[in-house]
Design an enzyme around this catalytic site. Structure first.
Site, PDB file in Angstrom:
ATOM      1  N   ASP A 142      59.439  38.322  43.020  1.00 23.17           N
ATOM      2  CA  ASP A 142      58.611  39.399  43.298  1.00 23.17           C
ATOM      3  C   ASP A 142      58.560  39.854  44.633  1.00 23.17           C
ATOM      4  O   ASP A 142      59.630  39.535  45.499  1.00 23.17           O
ATOM      5  CB  ASP A 142      57.116  38.715  43.037  1.00 23.17           C
ATOM      6  CG  ASP A 142      56.829  37.525  43.807  1.00 23.17           C
ATOM      7  OD1 ASP A 142      57.253  37.324  44.679  1.00 23.17           O
ATOM      8  OD2 ASP A 142      55.973  36.612  43.173  1.00 23.17           O
ATOM      9  N   SER A 171      52.311  28.371  47.696  1.00 17.35           N
ATOM     10  CA  SER A 171      52.888  28.729  46.233  1.00 17.35           C
ATOM     11  C   SER A 171      54.538  28.434  46.184  1.00 17.35           C
ATOM     12  O   SER A 171      55.036  28.580  45.090  1.00 17.35           O
ATOM     13  CB  SER A 171      52.764  30.389  45.954  1.00 17.35           C
ATOM     14  OG  SER A 171      53.461  30.845  47.275  1.00 17.35           O
ATOM     15  N   HIS A 205      58.059  36.203  46.755  1.00 12.74           N
ATOM     16  CA  HIS A 205      58.797  34.618  46.517  1.00 12.74           C
ATOM     17  C   HIS A 205      60.324  34.881  45.925  1.00 12.74           C
ATOM     18  O   HIS A 205      60.656  35.758  45.230  1.00 12.74           O
ATOM     19  CB  HIS A 205      58.019  34.015  45.360  1.00 12.74           C
ATOM     20  CG  HIS A 205      56.805  33.785  45.487  1.00 12.74           C
ATOM     21  ND1 HIS A 205      55.792  34.693  45.116  1.00 12.74           N
ATOM     22  CD2 HIS A 205      55.910  32.850  46.168  1.00 12.74           C
ATOM     23  CE1 HIS A 205      54.435  34.231  45.716  1.00 12.74           C
ATOM     24  NE2 HIS A 205      54.604  33.258  46.298  1.00 12.74           N
TER      25      HIS A 205
END
Length: 371
Positions: free
Chosen positions: A346, A57, A349
């Site tokens: 978040d 991600s 990340h």
């Protein structure tokens, strides 16, 4: 990344000891509603035509958007500071490191996902990302959450090469591959989730043998893309995963301190990876296969945030910042008033500000080593 969902998964798996229980868990979770010009000075006569990214991600530019998985970020508040406030599937409030690197090299403003439905073929010669959030070097990691494995990403890369040949011809395709910068970013999900939080690999391996598995898989993948023409390859180490907000919550006790066992595992893996990459560079002609240290730079920010213009490093901007990630970070939750003061967007990340600090350091330290 899928840390937030793993709080109840180990308990659930004990109650239902089968692969189908994992699928059932995700379904239950759904039902409950959680949801320009170059700025760098490069050596003379150096040509970097493209950036090509693989991994998880950190450099997922939207590959997961059309997958049947909860590991997505193509919804508000993700992307709130991106172009037109659009949620593109990037796990950030704005750009990812892949975007920042391609922009700093003066190639283009953003690096698109290879699977982006609206992708113009004109984008292909300047690079794309094959990365899929939730993936990892351990083949079990992407299976747990239904995302693209490194084998899948390699298959897509082969398709990409054939498309390039059709667009620009064989000779230019080989030139693009030989001179582009390849980014490989993975390992955090393997350690934080597959090994520690879910624990399925912990039943089979101690941390030393598991990190050997990870490094072996990473090495095989790097050799695969080398055989296909890649020469300038930057491989990210893992961050101090025990200091990520979600890991503080899951493994840091009531005070949410950094989970030192997790950090130690990351250090073990990073040391082994660094040695393997040095070996690969020596044994693969004309290659520049670099280990990119992100562990120490991120830890330095966490230990002295004021030096970097930050204030909050132990929680994210989204919701409580302690556990929310992916579908748990959604439009129903408030976000902090000024994300530029936060290292994390978040619970897993970094913010655009956090990524910017890190990428600037990486480019300053490593860019000339690619040539």
């Amino acid at each position: 990344m899928y840390i937030a969902y793993m709080i109840v998964l180990p308990i659930f798996m004990k109650l239902h000891n089968s692969e189908s229980s994992v699928t059932t868990f995700w379904l239950c979770l759904l039902l409950f509603g959680v949801h320009g010009g170059a700025r760098l000075t490069l050596p003379k006569n150096v040509n970097v035509p493209a950036v090509i990214a693989f991994g998880d991600s950190i450099v997922d530019q939207g590959a997961n958007n059309n997958l049947n998985t909860l590991i997505k970020s193509n919804f508000s508040p993700y992307g709130k500071d991106f172009v037109d406030g659009k949620s593109t599937g990037r796990f950030s409030n704005n750009k990812t490191p892949a975007d920042m690197i391609v922009e700093e090299l003066g190639i283009k403003e953003h690096l698109p996902a290879y699977l982006q439905p609206s992708l113009d073929e004109k984008e292909l010669p300047t690079g794309v990302s094959f990365a899929s959030g939730g993936s990892g070097f351990d083949p079990q990691t992407p299976k747990l959450v239904g995302v693209f494995s490194f084998a899948d990403q390699l298959k897509q890369f082969k398709e990409y090469i054939e498309k390039l040949k059709r667009i620009v011809g064989e000779e230019r395709t080989q030139n693009i591959l030989a001179n582009s910068i390849f980014l490989v970013v993975a390992g955090s999900d393997d350690l934080a989730n597959t090994y520690f939080t879910i624990g399925i690999r912990r039943l089979q391996y101690d941390i030393h043998s598991y990190t050997e598995l990870m490094v072996s898989s990473a090495s095989n993948f790097i050799q695969d893309i080398y055989q296909l023409g890649a020469r300038r390859i930057g491989v990210f180490g893992t961050p101090p995963i025990g200091c990520l907000p979600s890991q503080r919550t899951l493994g840091g006790g009531g005070l949410r301190v950094c989970a030192e066992e997790y950090n130690k595992a990351a250090e073990i893996y990073n040391n082994k990876l660094q040695q393997e990459l040095a070996y690969l560079t020596k044994t693969h002609a004309q290659s520049r296969i670099l280990y990119l240290d992100i562990y120490n730079p991120i830890l330095a920010i966490i230990e002295n945030p004021v030096q970097y213009g930050l204030e909050v490093v132990d929680r994210g901007c989204c919701g409580s910042g302690k556990i929310e990630v992916s579908v748990l970070c959604n439009h129903l939750l408030p976000t902090c008033s000024d994300d530029s003061k936060y290292l994390f967007w978040d619970s897993y990340h970094p913010t655009d500000k956090g990524y910017s600090i890190l990428v600037n350091q990486l480019l300053e330290k490593y860019i000339n080593d690619f040539f």
